[in-house]
Design a protein around this motif. Structure first.
Motif, PDB file in Angstrom:
ATOM      1  N   ARG A 401       0.805  -1.222   0.000  1.00 29.94           N
ATOM      2  CA  ARG A 401       0.000   0.000   0.000  1.00 29.94           C
ATOM      3  C   ARG A 401       0.843   1.278   0.000  1.00 29.94           C
ATOM      4  NH1 ARG A 401      -5.255   0.186   1.922  1.00 29.94           N
ATOM      5  NH2 ARG A 401      -4.778   1.640   3.616  1.00 29.94           N
ATOM      6  N   ASN A 402       2.166   1.123   0.122  1.00 26.53           N
ATOM      7  CA  ASN A 402       3.007   2.317   0.190  1.00 26.53           C
ATOM      8  C   ASN A 402       4.232   2.270  -0.718  1.00 26.53           C
ATOM      9  OD1 ASN A 402       1.897   4.076   2.610  1.00 26.53           O
ATOM     10  ND2 ASN A 402       1.735   1.932   3.222  1.00 26.53           N
ATOM     11  N   ALA A 403       4.414   1.195  -1.460  1.00 29.63           N
ATOM     12  CA  ALA A 403       5.507   1.107  -2.426  1.00 29.63           C
ATOM     13  C   ALA A 403       5.053   1.619  -3.786  1.00 29.63           C
ATOM     14  CB  ALA A 403       5.983  -0.341  -2.535  1.00 29.63           C
ATOM     15  N   TRP A 404       6.014   1.918  -4.686  1.00 30.38           N
ATOM     16  CA  TRP A 404       5.739   2.250  -6.093  1.00 30.38           C
ATOM     17  C   TRP A 404       4.756   3.420  -6.241  1.00 30.38           C
ATOM     18  CZ3 TRP A 404       3.587  -2.893  -4.883  1.00 30.38           C
ATOM     19  CH2 TRP A 404       4.580  -3.851  -4.695  1.00 30.38           C
ATOM     20  N   ASP A 405       4.902   4.427  -5.435  1.00 30.29           N
ATOM     21  CA  ASP A 405       4.059   5.630  -5.467  1.00 30.29           C
ATOM     22  C   ASP A 405       2.671   5.421  -4.862  1.00 30.29           C
ATOM     23  OD1 ASP A 405       6.023   7.222  -6.650  1.00 30.29           O
ATOM     24  OD2 ASP A 405       5.418   6.597  -8.663  1.00 30.29           O
ATOM     25  N   ASN A 406       2.384   4.250  -4.299  1.00 35.59           N
ATOM     26  CA  ASN A 406       1.150   4.080  -3.529  1.00 35.59           C
ATOM     27  C   ASN A 406       1.279   4.853  -2.222  1.00 35.59           C
ATOM     28  OD1 ASN A 406      -0.019   2.326  -5.397  1.00 35.59           O
ATOM     29  ND2 ASN A 406       0.870   0.509  -4.435  1.00 35.59           N
ATOM     30  N   THR A 407       0.184   5.392  -1.746  1.00 38.33           N
ATOM     31  CA  THR A 407       0.209   6.181  -0.501  1.00 38.33           C
ATOM     32  C   THR A 407      -1.050   5.892   0.318  1.00 38.33           C
ATOM     33  OG1 THR A 407      -0.825   8.050  -1.648  1.00 38.33           O
ATOM     34  CG2 THR A 407       1.586   8.058  -1.483  1.00 38.33           C
ATOM     35  N   ALA A 408      -1.265   4.617   0.650  1.00 38.74           N
ATOM     36  CA  ALA A 408      -2.531   4.225   1.262  1.00 38.74           C
ATOM     37  C   ALA A 408      -2.470   4.011   2.765  1.00 38.74           C
ATOM     38  CB  ALA A 408      -3.055   2.955   0.593  1.00 38.74           C
ATOM     39  N   GLY A 409      -1.299   4.121   3.373  1.00 39.64           N
ATOM     40  CA  GLY A 409      -1.230   4.055   4.826  1.00 39.64           C
ATOM     41  C   GLY A 409      -0.863   2.694   5.387  1.00 39.64           C
ATOM     42  N   VAL A 410      -0.782   2.653   6.714  1.00 40.96           N
ATOM     43  CA  VAL A 410      -0.306   1.483   7.463  1.00 40.96           C
ATOM     44  C   VAL A 410      -1.456   0.532   7.753  1.00 40.96           C
ATOM     45  CG1 VAL A 410       0.704   0.742   9.667  1.00 40.96           C
ATOM     46  CG2 VAL A 410       1.586   2.782   8.478  1.00 40.96           C
ATOM     47  N   VAL A 411      -1.169  -0.766   7.699  1.00 44.71           N
ATOM     48  CA  VAL A 411      -2.098  -1.813   8.122  1.00 44.71           C
ATOM     49  C   VAL A 411      -1.577  -2.377   9.438  1.00 44.71           C
ATOM     50  CG1 VAL A 411      -3.124  -4.048   7.584  1.00 44.71           C
ATOM     51  CG2 VAL A 411      -2.720  -2.390   5.760  1.00 44.71           C
ATOM     52  N   SER A 412      -2.392  -2.408  10.470  1.00 43.57           N
ATOM     53  CA  SER A 412      -1.967  -2.886  11.782  1.00 43.57           C
ATOM     54  C   SER A 412      -2.246  -4.379  11.927  1.00 43.57           C
ATOM     55  CB  SER A 412      -2.695  -2.135  12.893  1.00 43.57           C
ATOM     56  OG  SER A 412      -4.074  -2.493  12.896  1.00 43.57           O
ATOM     57  N   PRO A 413      -1.483  -5.075  12.774  1.00 38.63           N
ATOM     58  CA  PRO A 413      -1.791  -6.475  13.059  1.00 38.63           C
ATOM     59  C   PRO A 413      -3.200  -6.657  13.615  1.00 38.63           C
ATOM     60  CG  PRO A 413       0.422  -5.946  13.817  1.00 38.63           C
ATOM     61  CD  PRO A 413      -0.211  -4.653  13.403  1.00 38.63           C
ATOM     62  N   ALA A 414      -3.683  -5.687  14.376  1.00 36.42           N
ATOM     63  CA  ALA A 414      -5.042  -5.782  14.915  1.00 36.42           C
ATOM     64  C   ALA A 414      -6.073  -5.782  13.789  1.00 36.42           C
ATOM     65  CB  ALA A 414      -5.305  -4.618  15.879  1.00 36.42           C
ATOM     66  N   ARG A 415      -5.793  -5.023  12.733  1.00 32.64           N
ATOM     67  CA  ARG A 415      -6.718  -4.995  11.591  1.00 32.64           C
ATOM     68  C   ARG A 415      -6.738  -6.343  10.882  1.00 32.64           C
ATOM     69  NH1 ARG A 415     -10.339  -4.784   8.888  1.00 32.64           N
ATOM     70  NH2 ARG A 415     -11.344  -3.102   7.779  1.00 32.64           N
ATOM     71  N   VAL A 416      -5.593  -6.982  10.789  1.00 31.23           N
ATOM     72  CA  VAL A 416      -5.527  -8.315  10.186  1.00 31.23           C
ATOM     73  C   VAL A 416      -6.276  -9.321  11.057  1.00 31.23           C
ATOM     74  CG1 VAL A 416      -4.004 -10.175   9.419  1.00 31.23           C
ATOM     75  CG2 VAL A 416      -3.327  -7.782   9.075  1.00 31.23           C
ATOM     76  N   GLU A 417      -6.082  -9.225  12.366  1.00 26.32           N
ATOM     77  CA  GLU A 417      -6.788 -10.126  13.284  1.00 26.32           C
ATOM     78  C   GLU A 417      -8.292 -10.000  13.117  1.00 26.32           C
ATOM     79  OE1 GLU A 417      -6.722 -11.239  18.038  1.00 26.32           O
ATOM     80  OE2 GLU A 417      -6.435  -9.156  17.423  1.00 26.32           O
ATOM     81  N   ARG A 418      -8.759  -8.779  12.927  1.00 29.15           N
ATOM     82  CA  ARG A 418     -10.195  -8.574  12.730  1.00 29.15           C
ATOM     83  C   ARG A 418     -10.683  -9.314  11.484  1.00 29.15           C
ATOM     84  NH1 ARG A 418     -13.233  -4.148  10.039  1.00 29.15           N
ATOM     85  NH2 ARG A 418     -15.303  -4.017  11.009  1.00 29.15           N
ATOM     86  N   GLN A 419      -9.880  -9.314  10.432  1.00 27.12           N
ATOM     87  CA  GLN A 419     -10.301 -10.015   9.219  1.00 27.12           C
ATOM     88  C   GLN A 419     -10.278 -11.527   9.375  1.00 27.12           C
ATOM     89  OE1 GLN A 419     -11.440  -6.785   7.740  1.00 27.12           O
ATOM     90  NE2 GLN A 419     -11.486  -8.493   6.302  1.00 27.12           N
ATOM     91  N   ARG A 420      -9.522 -11.996  10.323  1.00 27.80           N
ATOM     92  CA  ARG A 420      -9.510 -13.441  10.605  1.00 27.80           C
ATOM     93  C   ARG A 420     -10.708 -13.866  11.456  1.00 27.80           C
ATOM     94  NH1 ARG A 420      -4.454 -16.145   9.721  1.00 27.80           N
ATOM     95  NH2 ARG A 420      -2.643 -14.746   9.668  1.00 27.80           N
ATOM     96  N   LEU A 421     -11.147 -12.990  12.352  1.00 31.81           N
ATOM     97  CA  LEU A 421     -12.063 -13.407  13.393  1.00 31.81           C
ATOM     98  C   LEU A 421     -13.493 -12.955  13.217  1.00 31.81           C
ATOM     99  CD1 LEU A 421      -9.829 -12.781  16.542  1.00 31.81           C
ATOM    100  CD2 LEU A 421     -10.162 -14.907  15.276  1.00 31.81           C
ATOM    101  N   VAL A 422     -13.728 -11.808  12.594  1.00 32.61           N
ATOM    102  CA  VAL A 422     -15.088 -11.275  12.532  1.00 32.61           C
ATOM    103  C   VAL A 422     -15.968 -12.196  11.700  1.00 32.61           C
ATOM    104  CG1 VAL A 422     -16.522  -9.388  11.692  1.00 32.61           C
ATOM    105  CG2 VAL A 422     -14.397  -8.909  12.883  1.00 32.61           C
ATOM    106  N   SER A 423     -17.089 -12.560  12.257  1.00 32.14           N
ATOM    107  CA  SER A 423     -18.059 -13.402  11.559  1.00 32.14           C
ATOM    108  C   SER A 423     -19.399 -13.206  12.222  1.00 32.14           C
ATOM    109  CB  SER A 423     -17.636 -14.876  11.603  1.00 32.14           C
ATOM    110  OG  SER A 423     -18.451 -15.653  10.744  1.00 32.14           O
ATOM    111  N   ALA A 424     -20.415 -13.837  11.652  1.00 32.35           N
ATOM    112  CA  ALA A 424     -21.781 -13.784  12.206  1.00 32.35           C
ATOM    113  C   ALA A 424     -22.205 -12.352  12.484  1.00 32.35           C
ATOM    114  CB  ALA A 424     -21.869 -14.632  13.467  1.00 32.35           C
ATOM    115  N   GLY A 425     -22.042 -11.517  11.458  1.00 30.77           N
ATOM    116  CA  GLY A 425     -22.546 -10.151  11.578  1.00 30.77           C
ATOM    117  C   GLY A 425     -21.753  -9.293  12.524  1.00 30.77           C
ATOM    118  N   GLY A 426     -20.520  -9.695  12.877  1.00 26.85           N
ATOM    119  CA  GLY A 426     -19.707  -8.887  13.749  1.00 26.85           C
ATOM    120  C   GLY A 426     -20.098  -9.015  15.214  1.00 26.85           C
TER     121      GLY A 426
END
Length: 427
Positions: A401-426
């Motif tokens: 998200r930040n190489a090659w002129d991309n400027t989209a910001g930081v992804v946190s480990p907590a954000r990744v964890e959310r994508q692993r765990l969130v289910s059943a409507g959150g």
């Protein structure tokens, strides 16, 4: 005991008020006269509206409903819209159908939940509603009752939707803009009414209504990932934002809608159904009109400036990228045309304000649409769910998200964890 008593009293009040909050549907002056080819015209309109994706369950009968929709309020199931008289809409009149599409009301007077996008379908013309009705009446009837909705209290109380509609629903057809071209007006009709693109591509407030000031500026919603679990996805910004459709030209957008692939991206995830069941079947003039309208949307959204990652995080992400991604996407992010799409500036998924969809691709694989068999990647990308931990996924996503002129910001480990765990409507 007190919550149970409160629930009982609330439901009793709702039953008492139900006759007072029914939407009054004006009497029709007469149903629009359908042309002899109304069924075929209706088929095209239903395809443009992508009705099959929401009303046809996996391994289920066509238009027989039962598709689950996870929301922050609970689980909803799509209805059977075949002409079966007991479990579908076979006992409905055309006036009943128009009331559902224009006003979100069932024949029994109960309010429909806006997961059914009547807030967009209300903008259809009378003639198109008549054609859609003619087609749905010609669909083979199927006796199939969907599961009961499982919504949290008080959202399971339909009378409350009367107040919601007063705030957020404005019924009536879409009026053409005389100051715009025919292509722009046709595109507006396809995008805003039939295609209801804003339903996914707009953020919503706490009551589930689209935020009008950020229409088409990108939105998060729950949908399935490969394997069947529900996770957050992010539909990119479709306005002229520098990290939205400003990254693509008109031809890029036409290619994507027609084939599911352009120079930057191949459709994956929830967009698969939009491409496979809808846009690839549209006339070239209609796809061109949609692109004309979307490319004219003024810039909206974007939020605060993205946080720039540190040198150490980018270095770790670069190492992981070169090890796991560089062979197909190339160290330059340009992508091998036979192996993988480009990741450098121009990818709406990479540039998105919200990294949910990019993280899903890394964790679960892309599950591409395959709308054009002659233009497929040599080998599908594997899932890294069990190969990389949260910190590693966050590092490689941050690097992309930040190489090659991309400027989209930081992804946190907590954000990744959310994508692993969130289910059943959150919940």
């Amino acid at each position: 005991m007190f919550p149970s008593l409160l629930r009982f009293l609330f439901r009793s009040v709702c039953r008492f008020l139900r006759p007072l909050v029914m939407v009054s549907i004006p009497a029709l002056a007469g149903a629009a006269t359908a042309a002899p080819d109304a069924v075929e015209r209706g088929r095209y309109l239903v395809t443009a509206g992508n009705c099959a994706s929401c009303h046809t369950a996996v391994a289920g009968a066509f238009m027989a409903g039962g598709v689950a929709f996870e929301t922050p309020f609970g689980t909803l199931y799509s209805t059977n819209i075949t002409p079966d008289p007991a479990t579908g809409i076979g006992s409905w009149s055309e006036a009943d159908f128009r009331a559902a599409m224009r006003h979100g009301v069932r024949p029994d007077g109960e309010h429909l939940y806006p997961a059914f996008p009547y807030t967009a379908y209300t903008r259809l013309t009378d003639d198109d509603l008549a054609a859609i009705w003619a087609y749905l009446r010609a669909v083979p009837p199927v006796a199939s009752a969907p599961p009961q909705n499982a919504l949290a209290f008080p959202f399971d109380q339909r009378p409350l939707l009367a107040a919601w509609k007063l705030l957020y629903h404005e019924p009536g057809p879409l009026e053409p803009d005389p100051g715009r071209s025919d292509a722009w007006n046709r595109g507006a009709y396809l995008v805003e009414a039939l295609g209801h693109c804003s339903a996914c591509h707009s953020p919503r407030n706490r009551l589930g209504a689209e935020q009008a000031e950020l229409r088409h500026a990108g939105g998060e919603y729950l949908d399935r990932v490969p394997g069947g679990d529900f996770r957050p996805w992010y539909a990119p910004n479709l306005t002229a934002h520098p990290r939205g459709l400003a990254l693509w030209d008109h031809a890029d957008l036409v290619d994507y809608l027609a084939t599911g692939r352009n120079a930057f991206l191949e459709a994956f995830g929830p967009m698969n159904e939009v491409i496979m069941n809808s846009t690839r079947y549209l006339d070239a003039a209609d796809i061109d009109a949609m692109a004309t309208y979307l490319k004219a949307l003024p810039e909206a959204g974007g939020g605060a400036a993205a946080e720039a990652p540190g040198e150490e995080l980018m270095g770790r992400g670069r190492s992981l990228y070169n090890l796991h991604c560089g062979t197909c996407h190339l160290p330059s992010g340009e992508g091998d045309p036979e192996m993988a799409p480009r990741l450098n500036r121009g990818s709406l998924v990479v540039q998105a304000e919200n990294p949910a969809s990019l993280i899903n691709v890394v964790l679960y694989g892309p599950e591409v649409a395959g709308a054009d068999p002659a233009r497929q990647w040599l080998k599908p990308m594997k899932a890294y769910r069990y190969l990389l931990d949260d910190e590693e996924v966050a590092a490689v996503a941050t690097y992309i998200r930040n190489a090659w002129d991309n400027t989209a910001g930081v992804v946190s480990p907590a954000r990744v964890e959310r994508q692993r765990l969130v289910s059943a409507g959150g919940r």
